[in-house]
Design an enzyme around this catalytic site. Structure first.
Site, short mmCIF file in Angstrom:
data_model
loop_
_atom_site.label_atom_id
_atom_site.label_comp_id
_atom_site.label_asym_id
_atom_site.label_seq_id
_atom_site.Cartn_x
_atom_site.Cartn_y
_atom_site.Cartn_z
N LEU A 151 7.55 35.94 -12.57
CA LEU A 151 8.70 35.90 -11.08
C LEU A 151 9.48 35.33 -11.46
O LEU A 151 10.09 34.99 -9.70
CB LEU A 151 6.68 35.64 -10.32
CG LEU A 151 7.48 35.73 -8.42
CD1 LEU A 151 7.53 37.06 -8.19
CD2 LEU A 151 6.26 35.28 -8.16
N TYR A 152 9.28 33.62 -11.38
CA TYR A 152 9.87 32.68 -11.44
C TYR A 152 11.42 33.24 -11.74
O TYR A 152 12.61 33.18 -10.88
CB TYR A 152 9.48 31.68 -12.43
CG TYR A 152 11.01 30.66 -12.18
CD1 TYR A 152 11.17 29.39 -11.61
CD2 TYR A 152 11.26 30.16 -13.74
CE1 TYR A 152 12.71 29.04 -11.84
CE2 TYR A 152 12.32 29.70 -13.89
CZ TYR A 152 12.28 29.06 -12.77
OH TYR A 152 13.74 27.48 -12.63
#
Length: 336
Positions: A151-152
């Site tokens: 997700l980062y």
């Protein structure tokens, strides 16, 4: 110049702010001092900046739209360096919402500030993690990066696309910088070098993923800072061409937009990185060998040919020097 720098209580942001102040720029710092890791360390970084006459600090969150708008309105920066973000690849499994709040919504507020206040150039931090499932080595900005694995990384890929849209719609020159595994003095406590150093000095085992066999383009913080500052001075559409024969991931046929890798061209195996650390500490590590973590890529290697050609710089600090400098700082800061 008057420059807004976000994340100035952070690892890279504090170093960038010092470099800009040293050359005579006025810096408006913006940081929330959140508690993702030791706030005492963040305050210590910030204290070193507050003594400079050219530094002004704003304590606020990028997700606070009104605070960001007020910063642009009050200080009218000529250029912006956005380094603030929710850091950490693995923390997203525990708190995914903060990544979108800080990295996506917060970045939108920066873009809106640039749009409405005539900012000359936006430089922002992306990450080598955007390459994700791409296995072409070395990683090139001109290759696809459409399959992030965390997700980062996905939020950082979104930043690149958001910046392009604003560059196209509103003519805001923007430069995205894909950082490769940054380390050095005043680093983050959740990063491998910090964790390893602390554990070895305390005679605790270190967790070595992928049995230490993966390679990383470990990049010393001074190399990152030099690349950031030089990139700030090279404006797409003014100082460097942004049009290619056809748009690709690094350039645009319709907007003053560029992407660059910033990373050491010589990747180092993790076991060698640990060996250098052992030599600098004068102690052997107790290693707990583990498989590759979910979301991690086996290797990273930076192609920095565009950075060299357009910005006139390449990262040069070897890990032997960089790790030694970190250990000297760590021993001094923590008095061990």
């Amino acid at each position: 110049m008057k420059i807004l720098v976000t994340g100035t209580a952070g690892f890279i942001g504090s170093h960038v702010a010092h470099a800009l102040l040293a050359r005579g720029d006025e810096v408006i710092g913006f940081d929330s001092l959140n508690d993702y890791y030791d706030v005492t360390l963040k305050k210590a970084r910030l204290a070193r900046l507050l003594g400079h006459a050219g530094y002004t600090h704003i304590t606020a969150d990028l997700a606070d739209r009104a605070a960001v708008e007020a910063a642009f309105a009050a200080h009218k920066p000529q250029r912006v360096i956005n380094l603030a973000a929710q850091a950490g690849v693995r923390y997203a499994a525990q708190n995914p919402h903060i990544y979108v709040s800080s990295n996506v919504t917060g970045f939108l507020h920066i873009l809106e500030g640039c749009r409405h206040h005539g900012v000359e150039h936006l430089v922002y931090a992306s990450t080598s993690s955007v390459y994700g499932a791409n296995t072409n080595m070395p990683f090139s900005e001109h290759d696809s990066a459409e399959h992030p694995l965390t997700l980062y990384a996905a939020t950082k890929k979104a930043n690149e696309q958001m910046a392009h849209s604003y560059s196209h719609l509103y003519g805001i020159p923007s430069t995205g910088l894909r950082f490769f595994t940054v380390y050095g003095p005043w680093g983050r406590p959740d990063m491998a070098l910090f964790l390893f150093t602390k554990a070895i000095l305390e005679d605790q085992p270190i967790r070595v993923f992928n049995h230490g066999r993966h390679k990383r383009s470990f990049t010393y913080v001074s190399d990152i800072v030099e690349g950031v500052v030089r990139s700030l001075d090279v404006v797409p559409g003014k100082d460097v061409e942004w049009r290619g024969d056809a748009p690709d991931p690094a350039t645009s046929g319709v907007a003053p937009y560029r992407l660059y890798n910033i990373g050491n061209e010589r990747p180092v195996e993790l076991l060698r990185y640990i060996e250098v650390l052992e030599q600098c500490l004068g102690r052997k590590a107790q290693m707990e060998m583990l498989p590759l973590q979910a979301g991690d890529v086996p290797d990273t290697e930076a192609d920095v040919s565009d950075l060299i050609a357009n910005v006139g710089y390449r990262p040069v600090v070897p890990v032997e020097q960089g790790v030694a400098d970190f250990v000297a700082w760590y021993r001094g800061y923590y008095k061990v």
